[in-house]
Scaffold this motif. Structure first.
Motif, PDB file in Angstrom:
ATOM      1  N   GLY A  19     -10.554  -1.021  -4.363  1.00 51.70           N
ATOM      2  CA  GLY A  19     -10.170  -1.311  -5.664  1.00 51.70           C
ATOM      3  C   GLY A  19      -9.857  -0.263  -6.509  1.00 51.70           C
ATOM      4  O   GLY A  19      -8.596  -0.372  -7.159  1.00 51.70           O
ATOM      5  N   GLN A  20     -10.493   0.946  -6.398  1.00 55.04           N
ATOM      6  CA  GLN A  20      -9.568   1.900  -7.137  1.00 55.04           C
ATOM      7  C   GLN A  20      -8.237   2.441  -6.524  1.00 55.04           C
ATOM      8  O   GLN A  20      -7.501   2.616  -7.379  1.00 55.04           O
ATOM      9  N   ALA A  21      -8.220   2.479  -5.135  1.00 56.15           N
ATOM     10  CA  ALA A  21      -6.976   2.684  -4.479  1.00 56.15           C
ATOM     11  C   ALA A  21      -5.956   1.816  -5.125  1.00 56.15           C
ATOM     12  O   ALA A  21      -4.719   2.155  -5.365  1.00 56.15           O
ATOM     13  N   GLY A  22      -5.966   0.419  -5.235  1.00 60.10           N
ATOM     14  CA  GLY A  22      -5.222  -0.504  -5.705  1.00 60.10           C
ATOM     15  C   GLY A  22      -4.668  -0.243  -6.893  1.00 60.10           C
ATOM     16  O   GLY A  22      -3.558  -0.483  -7.374  1.00 60.10           O
ATOM     17  N   ALA A  23      -5.925  -0.044  -7.760  1.00 55.31           N
ATOM     18  CA  ALA A  23      -5.626   0.421  -9.442  1.00 55.31           C
ATOM     19  C   ALA A  23      -4.667   1.636  -9.597  1.00 55.31           C
ATOM     20  O   ALA A  23      -3.575   1.457 -10.373  1.00 55.31           O
ATOM     21  N   VAL A  24      -4.601   2.463  -8.660  1.00 60.32           N
ATOM     22  CA  VAL A  24      -4.034   3.722  -8.744  1.00 60.32           C
ATOM     23  C   VAL A  24      -2.525   3.254  -8.477  1.00 60.32           C
ATOM     24  O   VAL A  24      -1.647   3.823  -9.151  1.00 60.32           O
ATOM     25  N   ALA A  25      -2.353   2.551  -7.349  1.00 61.71           N
ATOM     26  CA  ALA A  25      -1.009   2.254  -6.840  1.00 61.71           C
ATOM     27  C   ALA A  25      -0.264   1.531  -8.097  1.00 61.71           C
ATOM     28  O   ALA A  25       1.015   1.464  -8.237  1.00 61.71           O
ATOM     29  N   ALA A  26      -1.180   0.512  -8.710  1.00 58.80           N
ATOM     30  CA  ALA A  26      -0.497  -0.275  -9.600  1.00 58.80           C
ATOM     31  C   ALA A  26       0.003   0.562 -10.811  1.00 58.80           C
ATOM     32  O   ALA A  26       1.094   0.271 -11.199  1.00 58.80           O
ATOM     33  N   ARG A  27      -0.884   1.351 -11.398  1.00 57.42           N
ATOM     34  CA  ARG A  27      -0.646   2.116 -12.327  1.00 57.42           C
ATOM     35  C   ARG A  27       0.620   3.256 -12.221  1.00 57.42           C
ATOM     36  O   ARG A  27       1.556   3.427 -13.145  1.00 57.42           O
ATOM     37  N   ALA A  28       0.734   3.606 -10.988  1.00 54.66           N
ATOM     38  CA  ALA A  28       1.878   4.622 -10.414  1.00 54.66           C
ATOM     39  C   ALA A  28       2.840   3.987 -10.073  1.00 54.66           C
ATOM     40  O   ALA A  28       4.048   4.553 -10.027  1.00 54.66           O
ATOM     41  N   GLY A  29       3.147   2.729  -9.945  1.00 52.71           N
ATOM     42  CA  GLY A  29       4.569   2.028  -9.407  1.00 52.71           C
ATOM     43  C   GLY A  29       4.731   2.509  -8.017  1.00 52.71           C
ATOM     44  O   GLY A  29       5.765   2.916  -7.776  1.00 52.71           O
ATOM     45  N   VAL A  30       3.832   2.300  -7.200  1.00 52.33           N
ATOM     46  CA  VAL A  30       3.872   2.556  -5.873  1.00 52.33           C
ATOM     47  C   VAL A  30       4.534   1.586  -5.060  1.00 52.33           C
ATOM     48  O   VAL A  30       4.625   0.267  -5.247  1.00 52.33           O
ATOM     49  N   GLY A  31       5.553   1.932  -3.827  1.00 45.26           N
ATOM     50  CA  GLY A  31       6.232   0.979  -3.264  1.00 45.26           C
ATOM     51  C   GLY A  31       5.144   0.426  -2.121  1.00 45.26           C
ATOM     52  O   GLY A  31       4.952  -0.672  -2.251  1.00 45.26           O
ATOM     53  N   THR A  32       4.722   1.036  -1.092  1.00 47.29           N
ATOM     54  CA  THR A  32       3.731   0.584  -0.133  1.00 47.29           C
ATOM     55  C   THR A  32       2.513   1.334  -0.367  1.00 47.29           C
ATOM     56  O   THR A  32       2.576   2.695  -0.423  1.00 47.29           O
ATOM     57  N   LEU A  33       1.286   0.642  -0.095  1.00 54.96           N
ATOM     58  CA  LEU A  33      -0.147   1.303  -0.308  1.00 54.96           C
ATOM     59  C   LEU A  33      -0.480   1.444   1.100  1.00 54.96           C
ATOM     60  O   LEU A  33      -0.512  -0.028   1.775  1.00 54.96           O
ATOM     61  N   VAL A  34      -0.698   2.516   1.626  1.00 55.09           N
ATOM     62  CA  VAL A  34      -1.535   2.375   3.000  1.00 55.09           C
ATOM     63  C   VAL A  34      -3.058   2.906   2.754  1.00 55.09           C
ATOM     64  O   VAL A  34      -3.527   4.151   2.360  1.00 55.09           O
ATOM     65  N   LEU A  35      -3.940   2.185   2.827  1.00 57.52           N
ATOM     66  CA  LEU A  35      -5.379   2.477   2.867  1.00 57.52           C
ATOM     67  C   LEU A  35      -5.780   2.997   4.265  1.00 57.52           C
ATOM     68  O   LEU A  35      -5.414   2.632   5.244  1.00 57.52           O
ATOM     69  N   THR A  36      -6.771   3.932   4.015  1.00 62.71           N
ATOM     70  CA  THR A  36      -7.161   4.541   5.318  1.00 62.71           C
ATOM     71  C   THR A  36      -8.521   5.126   4.930  1.00 62.71           C
ATOM     72  O   THR A  36      -9.053   5.010   3.908  1.00 62.71           O
ATOM     73  N   HIS A  37      -9.145   6.058   6.088  1.00 68.11           N
ATOM     74  CA  HIS A  37     -10.555   6.751   5.791  1.00 68.11           C
ATOM     75  C   HIS A  37     -11.564   5.927   5.416  1.00 68.11           C
ATOM     76  O   HIS A  37     -12.199   6.104   4.487  1.00 68.11           O
ATOM     77  N   PHE A  38     -11.842   4.847   6.473  1.00 70.01           N
ATOM     78  CA  PHE A  38     -12.755   3.788   5.943  1.00 70.01           C
ATOM     79  C   PHE A  38     -14.216   4.414   6.776  1.00 70.01           C
ATOM     80  O   PHE A  38     -14.215   4.756   7.758  1.00 70.01           O
ATOM     81  N   SER A  39     -15.250   3.876   5.914  1.00 74.23           N
ATOM     82  CA  SER A  39     -16.433   4.498   6.422  1.00 74.23           C
ATOM     83  C   SER A  39     -16.877   3.272   7.448  1.00 74.23           C
ATOM     84  O   SER A  39     -16.425   2.265   7.493  1.00 74.23           O
TER      85      SER A  39
END
Length: 298
Positions: free
Chosen positions: A242-262
């Motif tokens: 959720g924090q990663a998504g919020a960062v992307a929204a605030r920053a105006g990111v094009g494509t968000l790639v999530l990784t480094h999963f527990s």
């Protein structure tokens, strides 16, 4: 094959799983290949992904926890074994020089690699071709994120060039001088924003995260935990999906790639769902050996 794409070599965090190798990401950027955080097993993952060692022009370490660097010895020795003739550049936090030296010379081998070391001591640019910047992150040990930036340019407009009677070598001369026979560059072209990509690994939310993500076309970011474990994420110096998504929204990111999963989470789709609650753009829940093109310029 796209001239600019992310090749995902590994997506696990501290412990690899049956389906996720330790970290490893190769960003193909025209003639350059930037290898980020080669964890254990990266050399084999490159083989499975069809990536030759000769594709690597820069090695970029965010920090010296094992899942982000234990693959370095194998990668360096493979570069030497393949007798890669051109220089390879290595960037890493200067505070980890001892660990870099140990990894660089982990075992005896016939070392013919021309490896140029660039220890990082502060925020700012660390390379010119391509332009690479770093920002300090907030983790248990010194850690930096990376940002690859193409300078803004101009896109030539063929119909306007034809109407102005400018063609062939004259186009390059106009680009160089800015005007020709009363025609200005602005009249026959339009602004073309440069593409940008950022890599944000192990960190809590901090100013560096937002600075790296600002306006990028491709954001590769850790999302080690789900939101229900936000307290654990903060305690261990990590982000939630959720924090990663919020960062992307605030920053105006094009494509968000999530990784480094527990390894504690069996369902990777939940990371995408939680990020999507904050970010409405394209989300990729990275999987090993996946290729993600850098999005077209916006």
């Amino acid at each position: 094959m796209s001239a600019r794409e992310l090749v995902v070599l590994g997506t696990a965090s501290q412990a690899p799983t049956r389906h996720r190798n330790h970290n490893g990401y190769l960003l193909r950027w025209d003639a350059h290949g930037l290898l980020f955080d080669p964890g254990e097993g990266t050399q084999r993952q490159m083989l499975l992904a069809g990536v030759a060692a000769s594709a690597i022009t820069r090695i970029c370490l965010t920090h010296f926890h094992g899942d982000h660097c234990l693959g370095l010895p194998g990668v360096v020795q493979r570069l030497s074994l393949d007798r890669v003739a051109r220089p390879v550049h290595a960037h890493y936090p200067a505070s980890g020089q001892e660990w870099f030296d140990r990894l660089r010379h982990a075992t005896p081998f016939h070392d013919v690699l021309d490896l140029h070391e660039h220890p990082i001591t502060a925020d700012g640019p660390v390379a010119d071709d391509p332009h690479v910047e770093v920002r300090r992150l907030d983790h248990g040990i010194e850690s930096y994120g990376y940002r690859v930036v193409e300078p803004d340019g101009r896109r030539m407009l063929p119909d306007r060039l034809a109407a102005a009677g400018i063609r062939g070598p004259a186009v390059r001369e106009l680009q160089r001088t800015g005007s020709m026979h009363g025609v200005t560059l602005d009249q026959v072209s339009e602004p073309r924003p440069g593409q940008k990509a950022a890599f944000v690994m192990d960190t809590r939310l901090c100013d560096g995260v937002h600075a790296l993500a600002a306006g990028v076309d491709l954001l590769v970011i850790e999302s080690t935990f789900l939101d229900a474990d936000a307290d654990l994420a903060h305690a261990y110096g990590h982000l939630t999906a959720g924090q990663a998504g919020a960062v992307a929204a605030r920053a105006g990111v094009g494509t968000l790639v999530l990784t480094h999963f527990s390894q504690r989470y069996p369902d990777p789709d939940r990371f995408g769902e939680e990020a999507a609650a904050a970010f409405g753009g394209e989300i990729v829940v990275a999987r090993d050996l996946q290729r993600v093109p850098v999005p077209p310029r916006r």
